[in-house]
Design an enzyme around this catalytic site. Structure first.
Site, PDB file in Angstrom:
ATOM      1  N   ARG A   1     -76.248 -27.148  -3.626  1.00  0.00           N
ATOM      2  CA  ARG A   1     -75.927 -26.922  -2.214  1.00  0.00           C
ATOM      3  C   ARG A   1     -75.482 -28.270  -1.613  1.00  0.00           C
ATOM      4  O   ARG A   1     -75.956 -29.334  -2.046  1.00  0.00           O
ATOM      5  CB  ARG A   1     -77.155 -26.416  -1.455  1.00  0.00           C
ATOM      6  N   HIS A   2     -74.600 -28.212  -0.626  1.00  0.00           N
ATOM      7  CA  HIS A   2     -74.195 -29.448   0.053  1.00  0.00           C
ATOM      8  C   HIS A   2     -75.424 -30.166   0.636  1.00  0.00           C
ATOM      9  O   HIS A   2     -76.496 -29.575   0.781  1.00  0.00           O
ATOM     10  CB  HIS A   2     -73.204 -29.129   1.177  1.00  0.00           C
ATOM     11  N   GLY A   3     -75.221 -31.409   1.055  1.00  0.00           N
ATOM     12  CA  GLY A   3     -76.328 -32.195   1.618  1.00  0.00           C
ATOM     13  C   GLY A   3     -76.589 -31.872   3.085  1.00  0.00           C
ATOM     14  O   GLY A   3     -75.960 -30.960   3.652  1.00  0.00           O
TER      15      GLY A   3
END
Ligand SMILES: O=P(O)(O)O[C@H]1[C@H](OP(=O)(O)O)[C@@H](OP(=O)(O)O)[C@H](O)[C@@H](O)[C@H]1OP(=O)(O)O
Length: 458
Positions: free
Chosen positions: A86-88
């Site tokens: 998942r993105h940050g």
């Protein structure tokens, strides 16, 4: 000796008192040495920090914890890694920024309570979130990915190598959303820095894989655009537990109950979560929630994830068939290559997407499934549920699938957030790859994206 013990006890007590005082007497302590974690931080769900899942990272962000991982015998060697990430950490989405602004305005305009944090919100805190921030990656989010890349180098030193990068055996794939593209760029920076080489890696944008949910017509029609699909979330938000949180909020602010809605308490909780995730502050907003309130807010968020992205509706998980097949197709290819000339063309594949990329896939694999579905009426009995979005998909959540070449054949290990998982229905934490394929045979032979996503007009 006695004097030494007494001195030590006094020292520890002094620090405990100071920490407690710091936590309770002011609402926004930002210690220069140690970040003070809000007491409710573990309930932030998908808005939670990765560090809440792996607390050892708070002291050393590049640490890896071998005790959380099961490896096959030392005679095995790693031959492939697929990481779906998942993105940050990101800014709130515009919809939530607007709700947060409305709640802030209400507090500033109408609240007359005498809590310390209220006066702090009114006199010091300013609404700094603007609409254009809409879900964009923040600096902390870049760091999340840079550091994750460097920990993965430590976890897989024979796969994440300069040679594999230079020979194009490391692939980076991302969703087209800015937060994902920027996370992937940060991941690449972390990799290059860790391997001490210049960037040679291209990014491939692939929404068919990383945002498959947008392209699955049946999911869009039956869940995304269908209000009744999230009826359980709505009912919970109108139910007794949420009403109690709203009453307590009205009491704390000293405003009429009618001016507080489930949206406003959610906005207050997001203000608490985002200030902590983005700025590493223990903000005054967090003091508006006690632990029970936070558990209710967490459950409301988990219900959304459950009904929109997980076991709530079958199409949620089925919409990820394309990603499932992409994964197994790659793993099969690695096995074929190992069995022929032994040269693996894709040693590492990194795929960066969303919570809604990871959760349906984990659901398809039957992971984190409670015996009793999460519903609007069973908050009290779901206290010990397995389905906790904050544990499963915090920012930078990652599913790691590893293939090992062993004397007895190819084995497969699965880790979520750098902790080993045993696949449901299998007992061996690092099973033979063929046993994994047997376990998921029905999906491997079916789960055709086009068929599952087709709208059944009848
Ligand atoms: O509640 P928000 O607006 O933050 O919802 C986001 C999604 O965030 P999440 O529910 O997972 O916390 C966001 O997922 P992300 O993994 O990219 O953060 C999703 O992409 C976005 O569409 C929002 O969903 P919604 O449909 O507006 O609820």
């Amino acid at each position: 000796m006695v004097k030494q013990v007494v001195t030590t006890i006094c020292f520890v007590l002094f620090h405990c008192i100071i920490s407690y005082w710091a936590f309770t007497s002011s609402c926004s302590i930002h210690s220069s040495t140690k970040i003070i974690i809000p007491a409710v931080a573990r309930y932030f769900g998908t808005k939670g920090r990765y560090e809440e899942v792996n607390a050892y990272l708070i002291d050393d962000i590049l640490a890896i914890n071998n005790s959380l991982v099961t490896l096959p015998s030392s005679k095995c060697s790693e031959i492939h890694l697929t990481a779906i990430i998942r993105h940050g950490t990101r800014y709130p989405t515009i919809k939530n920024i607007q709700k947060m602004r409305e709640f802030y305005d209400l507090v500033v305009r109408d609240a007359t309570g005498n809590l310390n944090c209220l006066s702090e919100i009114k006199s010091q805190w300013k609404m700094w979130y603007t609409d254009d921030m809409d879900g964009r990656l923040v600096d902390k989010g870049r760091e999340d990915h840079r550091h994750l890349a460097q920990r993965l180098i430590k976890w897989f030193p024979s796969l994440l190598t300069e040679e594999n990068v230079r020979h194009g055996r490391v692939k980076l794939i991302t969703s087209s959303k800015h937060r994902c593209v920027n996370s992937t760029i940060a991941f690449r920076e972390g990799l290059m820095e860790g391997l001490r080489i210049e960037a040679e890696l291209e990014l491939a944008v692939n929404d068919a894989l990383m945002r498959y949910f947008d392209q699955c017509e049946r999911f869009v029609k039956e869940v995304e655009n269908n209000k009744s699909a999230l009826q359980e979330v709505k009912s919970f938000n109108e139910g007794p537990e949420m009403k109690r949180v709203m009453e307590k909020m009205a009491d704390r602010l000293v405003v009429p109950f009618a001016s507080i809605t489930d949206d406003s308490v959610e906005a207050g909780f997001f203000l608490c979560a985002y200030e902590f995730a983005i700025q590493e502050l223990n903000p005054p907003w967090c003091q508006l929630f006690d632990e029970v309130d936070a558990q209710v807010m967490e459950y409301a968020g988990d219900l959304k994830q459950y009904w929109k992205r997980s076991y709530g509706h079958e199409i949620n998980s089925k919409s990820s068939c394309i990603l499932f097949h992409d994964l197994f197709h790659r793993l099969d290819q690695v096995v074929t290559q190992i069995n022929s000339d032994g040269i693996v063309s894709e040693a590492v594949t990194v795929q960066v997407g969303h919570a809604e990329t990871l959760l349906p896939l984990l659901t398809l694999l039957d992971l984190f499934k409670d015996d009793i579905p999460l519903s609007s009426t069973n908050f009290a009995t779901q206290h010990n549920r397995i389905f906790r979005s904050g544990k499963i998909v915090p920012y930078a959540a990652n599913l790691l699938v590893v293939l090992y070449k062993c004397p007895e054949g190819i084995r497969m290990g699965v880790r979520l957030n750098e902790k080993s998982l045993t696949l449901p229905g299998l007992t061996d934490p690092v099973p033979m790859y063929e046993d994994v394929k047997k376990r998921y045979r029905a999906l491997l032979e079916g789960c055709d994206q086009e068929t599952v996503c087709k709208i059944n007009n009848s």
